[in-house]
Design a protein around this motif. Sequence first.
Motif, PDB file in Angstrom:
ATOM      1  N   GLN A 290      -0.051 -11.854  91.939  1.00 32.46           N
ATOM      2  CA  GLN A 290       0.929 -10.797  91.677  1.00 32.46           C
ATOM      3  C   GLN A 290       1.750 -11.012  90.415  1.00 32.46           C
ATOM      4  O   GLN A 290       2.311 -10.083  89.875  1.00 32.46           O
ATOM      5  CB  GLN A 290       1.904 -10.682  92.862  1.00 32.46           C
ATOM      6  N   TRP A 331      -0.685  -5.292  93.656  1.00 35.50           N
ATOM      7  CA  TRP A 331      -0.917  -5.788  95.011  1.00 35.50           C
ATOM      8  C   TRP A 331      -1.540  -4.736  95.931  1.00 35.50           C
ATOM      9  O   TRP A 331      -2.374  -5.059  96.791  1.00 35.50           O
ATOM     10  CB  TRP A 331       0.387  -6.312  95.597  1.00 35.50           C
ATOM     11  N   LYS A 334      -5.359  -4.769  95.674  1.00 36.12           N
ATOM     12  CA  LYS A 334      -6.031  -6.072  95.746  1.00 36.12           C
ATOM     13  C   LYS A 334      -7.405  -5.989  96.406  1.00 36.12           C
ATOM     14  O   LYS A 334      -8.355  -6.646  95.972  1.00 36.12           O
ATOM     15  CB  LYS A 334      -5.147  -7.086  96.469  1.00 36.12           C
ATOM     16  N   ASN A 348      -2.504 -16.025  96.381  1.00 32.59           N
ATOM     17  CA  ASN A 348      -1.111 -15.791  96.013  1.00 32.59           C
ATOM     18  C   ASN A 348      -0.308 -15.354  97.229  1.00 32.59           C
ATOM     19  O   ASN A 348      -0.023 -14.176  97.393  1.00 32.59           O
ATOM     20  CB  ASN A 348      -1.037 -14.749  94.904  1.00 32.59           C
ATOM     21  N   ASN A 397       7.842  -5.669  99.409  1.00 31.26           N
ATOM     22  CA  ASN A 397       6.730  -5.390  98.499  1.00 31.26           C
ATOM     23  C   ASN A 397       5.750  -4.421  99.127  1.00 31.26           C
ATOM     24  O   ASN A 397       5.388  -4.562 100.307  1.00 31.26           O
ATOM     25  CB  ASN A 397       5.977  -6.686  98.145  1.00 31.26           C
ATOM     26  N   SER A 400       2.647  -5.395 101.494  1.00 26.97           N
ATOM     27  CA  SER A 400       2.846  -6.768 101.969  1.00 26.97           C
ATOM     28  C   SER A 400       3.024  -6.793 103.482  1.00 26.97           C
ATOM     29  O   SER A 400       3.234  -5.774 104.133  1.00 26.97           O
ATOM     30  CB  SER A 400       4.072  -7.380 101.294  1.00 26.97           C
TER      31      SER A 400
END
Length: 418
Positions: A290, A331, A334, A348, A397, A400
């Motif tokens: 990230q 992110w 991903k 990460n 985030n 996340s």
Amino acid sequence: MLILNILIKIIFSNIVFANVLHTRNDETTNNESDEKYIMGKGEIIIGHETNKPPMSYYDDNGMLTGFEVEFAETVSSKLGIDIIFKEIEWKRKEEELNSYIIDCVWNSLTVTEERRTIYEFTRSYINNRQVVVIRRSDASKYPDAKSLIGAKMSAGQGTTGEQALLGDPILSQSDYTPSASQNDMVIDLRNGLYDAVVIGCVLAKGFIFNDKSDLMIIDNIQLQEEQYAVGFRHGSDMVVRINDVFLDMILDGSLTTLSKKYNLYDLYSPLIITDSGYIMSKGKMIIGFQGNVPPMSYYDDDDRLIGFDVDFAKAVCHELGIEAEFKIIFWDNKDIELKNRNIDCIWNALTVTEERRSIMKFSHIYISNSQIIMIRKSDASKYTNLESLSNATLAANAGSTGEEAIKNNVYLSQGAIV
């Protein structure tokens, strides 16, 4: 006067046709990207010879099928373009390719050094070899190469089978006649016109189904091995795009499944590559991260990328003898970056979840983490428990596990999420 008018029309038509071809070639040759040309028209025209079982042939319902046909259809589907199969005369394949009548030759095309100056080849997908085929009834008559001296033999004209036969010190002493069609050649063998023929093992499998077939391979004659690949115009950048799809099909096992369907696994399996083999062969691992996520990954005062994950990844790659290359990713994307092979892994602070297990293959767990809530110290008396945060403005985030935790909590989900 009528004849003169007809002649004028014919000449004019030929001029127009020639100009159309000239314009088309100018457009494509001036445009350096063959990929843009093919993807732009939304279709790929594949040159092939019909009736080459098990690679391409018509089934009982008159439908074109076979290993290469299904392979090409899957690749074009993944690329989101249409596919057109165009029957070609094998000896004119290069002419049709360079005239843009076809976009590639995808039909048991052997990779040779000479052809590398004419074609841009994809990754090889079949490890083939040339074999000598005889009638099973002649098994005792022709047990080896020496027994074929003076025998009537044939191979496809201009094929690697012909090169193998004429280049062999023993088989070259046979009574050789080239064949314009390999299919007709096998029919002639069955009918007794030839005593033996040299043909690729792949095509031989299309005529020899089991040990009761009327034809057989002389096993102890070892001729040259070869590999099949798709041939595009020399210098074509479409090969890179095709190779990406090839690699996906190799790694996800779909090409293995297809090879087994057509009894070609033994010829395909030597070319199988694992994800480990792919990364090690590149000599580097592209690691998605990230960016600034201290203490896992961040830039120090000297603008050097450091952190626990960074140093950990570098140490592992050092032990593997490969380079660690770090690439910043968005992110939320991903999974797409990983699937499209823009990165080899995500290293990460990636949380293991059951949902992600269906998308990714995880390494051993190396950190036991938990999600926490951070507030200003001055608000300590205001936010004492989860319920007190039900009307608060919360942030996490995007994509996340922190965001998931907020959405899945009965109190936190009532707050304003940013």
